[in-house]
Design a protein around this motif. Sequence first.
Motif, PDB file in Angstrom:
ATOM      1  N   ALA A  60       0.843  -1.197   0.000  1.00  0.00           N
ATOM      2  CA  ALA A  60       0.000   0.000   0.000  1.00  0.00           C
ATOM      3  C   ALA A  60       0.874   1.242   0.000  1.00  0.00           C
ATOM      4  O   ALA A  60       2.065   1.199   0.323  1.00  0.00           O
ATOM      5  CB  ALA A  60      -0.899  -0.009   1.227  1.00  0.00           C
ATOM      6  N   SER A  61       0.269   2.350  -0.357  1.00  0.00           N
ATOM      7  CA  SER A  61       0.997   3.617  -0.386  1.00  0.00           C
ATOM      8  C   SER A  61       0.708   4.401   0.876  1.00  0.00           C
ATOM      9  O   SER A  61      -0.443   4.473   1.307  1.00  0.00           O
ATOM     10  CB  SER A  61       0.555   4.428  -1.602  1.00  0.00           C
ATOM     11  OG  SER A  61       0.769   3.666  -2.768  1.00  0.00           O
ATOM     12  N   PRO A  62       1.725   5.000   1.463  1.00  0.00           N
ATOM     13  CA  PRO A  62       1.485   5.806   2.659  1.00  0.00           C
ATOM     14  C   PRO A  62       0.624   7.020   2.329  1.00  0.00           C
ATOM     15  O   PRO A  62       0.628   7.528   1.216  1.00  0.00           O
ATOM     16  CB  PRO A  62       2.888   6.238   3.087  1.00  0.00           C
ATOM     17  CG  PRO A  62       3.835   5.336   2.366  1.00  0.00           C
ATOM     18  CD  PRO A  62       3.151   4.949   1.108  1.00  0.00           C
ATOM     19  N   VAL A  63      -0.119   7.427   3.323  1.00  0.00           N
ATOM     20  CA  VAL A  63      -0.924   8.646   3.222  1.00  0.00           C
ATOM     21  C   VAL A  63      -0.587   9.481   4.445  1.00  0.00           C
ATOM     22  O   VAL A  63      -0.511   8.957   5.556  1.00  0.00           O
ATOM     23  CB  VAL A  63      -2.439   8.293   3.186  1.00  0.00           C
ATOM     24  CG1 VAL A  63      -3.294   9.522   3.443  1.00  0.00           C
ATOM     25  CG2 VAL A  63      -2.796   7.662   1.846  1.00  0.00           C
ATOM     26  N   VAL A  64      -0.357  10.774   4.209  1.00  0.00           N
ATOM     27  CA  VAL A  64       0.066  11.644   5.303  1.00  0.00           C
ATOM     28  C   VAL A  64      -1.116  12.478   5.773  1.00  0.00           C
ATOM     29  O   VAL A  64      -1.754  13.173   4.967  1.00  0.00           O
ATOM     30  CB  VAL A  64       1.230  12.555   4.861  1.00  0.00           C
ATOM     31  CG1 VAL A  64       1.688  13.429   6.023  1.00  0.00           C
ATOM     32  CG2 VAL A  64       2.393  11.711   4.355  1.00  0.00           C
ATOM     33  N   GLY A  65      -1.418  12.378   7.061  1.00  0.00           N
ATOM     34  CA  GLY A  65      -2.529  13.140   7.628  1.00  0.00           C
ATOM     35  C   GLY A  65      -2.133  14.576   7.883  1.00  0.00           C
ATOM     36  O   GLY A  65      -0.966  14.975   7.720  1.00  0.00           O
ATOM     37  N   GLY A  66      -3.113  15.369   8.267  1.00  0.00           N
ATOM     38  CA  GLY A  66      -2.895  16.790   8.473  1.00  0.00           C
ATOM     39  C   GLY A  66      -1.868  17.079   9.546  1.00  0.00           C
ATOM     40  O   GLY A  66      -1.175  18.102   9.495  1.00  0.00           O
ATOM     41  N   ASP A  67      -1.732  16.211  10.525  1.00  0.00           N
ATOM     42  CA  ASP A  67      -0.769  16.431  11.603  1.00  0.00           C
ATOM     43  C   ASP A  67       0.558  15.737  11.323  1.00  0.00           C
ATOM     44  O   ASP A  67       1.402  15.639  12.214  1.00  0.00           O
ATOM     45  CB  ASP A  67      -1.338  15.934  12.928  1.00  0.00           C
ATOM     46  CG  ASP A  67      -1.633  14.440  12.896  1.00  0.00           C
ATOM     47  OD1 ASP A  67      -1.496  13.822  11.817  1.00  0.00           O
ATOM     48  OD2 ASP A  67      -2.005  13.881  13.945  1.00  0.00           O
TER      49      ASP A  67
END
Lengths: 597, 436
Positions: free
Chosen positions: B134-141
């Motif tokens: 899977a590909s990482p996803v970066v959250g707002g924080d």
Amino acid sequence: MYYDRLMRVALLGLLLFGCSDCDGPAVPFGLDASARPLPEARPAAETPAAGGGVARRYEEGTTSVDLDGARLALDGAIRATYARDVDGDGHADVFAIADGPPRVVYLRRRGERFEAPVELARPSAPEGCRVGDAALEALGPTWAHARLALACAGDATAEAVHHVVLDAERATRRLEHLSVSAGDERSPGALTLALDRDDRDEDGHDDLVVRATLEHEGARVEIALVWLDRPSGLARQPGEPEATLGERSLDALRRLERRPREALARSREVLALHRALCREPGVARLAVGGVAGLPCAQSEGAGRAATTVVRAHAALGETQAALDALDALSEPGLRINDERRRFARRALGSLPASGDATLREGPPVRVAPASGAALSALGFLDEDRILVRSAPPSVWDLASGELRAAQGERAERTLRDPSGRFELAAIERTCDGHVLRIVASGLPASSPLVAPRAPPAGAACPLAGRAAEDAGGWVALGWPPQGVLTMREGELRLVPLDLSARAAGPPQVLEPGAPLPLPLPPGAVSADGRHVVALRGLAVRVMQLAPRAPPVLLWPERWGALDADPTDAAVSPSGRRVAVIRGGRLLSIERPEAAPR
Amino acid sequence: MIVAARGFLLSRGVLRRAAAAMLGVWCVSCGATTPAATPCMSDRECQGARVCHQGRCMFEEEARASLRAQLVDAPTDGSTRGAETPADAPPGPQAAEQPMFMGGPRRTGRSHRAGPTAAPSVAWVHRTAERVFASPVVGGDGTVYVGSLDRTFNALAPDGSVRWRYAGRDKFYSSAAIASDGTIVVGCHDGSVLGLTREGRLRWRRELPVAVDASPVIGPDGTIYVAADGLYALDVEGNVRFHVAAAGAVRSSPALHPSGLVVFGTVDGRVRAVDARDGTARWEARVGASVESGAAIAEDGTIYVGTDRGQLLALGADGSERWRYEVGSDVRATPAIARDGTIVFGAYDRHVHAVSPSGERRWRVETSGRIRASARIDREGRVYVGSQDDHLYCIAPDGRVLWSRNMGQDIDSSVAFGEDGTLYVGVDDGGIYALR
């Protein structure tokens, strides 16, 4: 006297010669040589029964047979018959084993036909089981013995051999129904029954003698169980199996000092026999009247054998096996007095160290006893510091050996959800199984299931809606966001919870090596979820989960000689160190970097 | 006055007025395509610290992020944006990507963040026990969310420490998508779609009949589109709004078209478009080969998708075929679309291809392994893509390889960009790497 002899000779002569030329129906107790089944009947075998009458066996698929000119047809297949004039009307009546479903029936003959069948026994069997092998025969002059071996496709555990003892004089009476189910790892070995009769109480009436033979690990143990013939029916003589178990366990104990291997083997035979025959261990394979196991109460013989197994393993230096055997002393149905238990435990003191583990004694501590719902009183803050969740909390520094007051470290043992709204109050036993009791502000919030109850089929739940204070060995390791992580003897389960702390699905059994949910407080599981320590009695086992490695038993020198069981285990981040509390004192067990198993 | 998470002060009233102003702009610009029914009309209707923004309750930080993005996207000449919704708006020079696979519902792969210009070092690596597909996803924080084939879904702090870990019942092939209310949505191979809170708690779970391996996409109204045995639309609570059946399991991650369509490929050789509101079939294009690649949608509405026959297809918004670009080997990666319209994608022919919007090759970079990972494009137009030759490549907009880095094993995961330029990527050695 003379007349007696004369009569016997005359009767013998009649039996041997008198009937062969008879034109009429088969004579009572005579050999029915004229009985010739019709071609479609396909009899597999026909034998004169020792007690009189004729026994026949049929191939699978036989649906009707001709017996002395009368057609016998039953729903399903006919697998065996035993023809005998039960009511003395000159016609041979019939006992039969039928299939579809498996059952034993009796049919009275009236002239050229049989009356409707009377069912005498119907072995309980799941759908799909059929009669694999069947035989009917006389058992002495007045009884008959029906033997049915059930074959169950796809479910070997349901397979069983049934023995039904019938009163052949009063045909509608079943005297006893015994069965032997297939063995498994909890009750191993091949158990067989052989039925005979003998006047054991010398009252002039033959009694039923059942010889149970267990073949296990190359040994063969036989025990004779006796059912006395009483006017009210057969009554089991209660002295067995305890007499045999006691005798054989004493024999094993006598060999312990000089021949521990023999003592071990004989004791294991006793335990195998106890498990196979007695109700109390819960894995009996002999059933009487449909009820599993003989009521043996607390068996002193089996208890003696169980402690002898511990001592024999200890004498042989088999640490792991000795510990397992020590755990097994808590199995139900064993009568073990304190002295014998002490002997067994003391024997562990001689066990050699395992896993190159070294023991280090720490300062005394006082922690409140807690249930399985509370976090371990110990937790590794890092490789060298152990948080002691006592009041007030303290930290044991392994480098300096000092116990100092904790400084800001969280030392609460109560497990709370990440929001802090819910807390785990207890792990309890209910009719559904073991559950978590979760409360919010002291009020019940939910009771999600940890492990469903697995009672024997048909067993009633005595709790009747209540909850018992019995965690069943389950302990809580932490409450990560996903739910509550629990463990029992190394088996890890996650109870998934939603935002309201209600079950968010069934409990999730985490396979060995499966990564754990995080974060977790340090305790019996390391904070990174890589190592878990499990206590079982005196045994301390460390499991590495990621990457998975076999469990390592920690058994340092002198470990077996200490009193009291260890509690409140904690494992360090590297998995090399374990801390426990034992006898009110902190102990640390350390193993080298590359620990052998 | 409310203290904002990022340290500046913002009054609730100012926020409300700004939100109302933006709502006005939104409504004017939307024309006939008004947003779906709004669950809130005022802040009073929102629980806790949430405010009512664009008709939905959300945390202030989200509202601010949304406003920032819309302000950046807003045309400077005062003109309206026609039929485009904010999520579909053509990203301006610094359009904020959305936290989901390929940076947003149109799957362009572009990011408003800049990646490293020189070969980066490993800042940290978090090890899982199996491949990270899977590909990482970066959250707002800054939290990095990524699943692994070891059945875990991980939330990692920017310093690499584990914020939480979800132990799934099966593998995670799917990348996550983060909804405006902070719910992290991810599919699991056990056939479930999970809605997790930022803290890693289960908000909801939707069981579907087959594995959910493609990455979900979230529409502007919060509807979650998930590929499984067809396409599912889930509401914000995970309830099924509609289901569009398809032959076989769908492995193509759905994309949202500005005209209100959900576009996805199927293994029986079709690209399908359904109405995002109710799943009504709009069109389907028979492409003659299994489609496991996700579609990417350009600013002009052109749909680009790869096929297992080794072609990149350009389809119009009505499903008509505009052109085909022959590669010769499977194209399973989702194409990325650069700001100038160049389509960039890797293929099983071991090349990274750059194709003009009219279908001509702009450049091609050869690697030593098949390419399954989808390319990402940073703020400066640099292309970042991993190959099964163990290397992560950084390619300039003109096709020059700026750097490559050996990661030791195949890279099937697409990179994600951190706010500080850190690259996050999963590798077949089970590592989730931070490179900077």
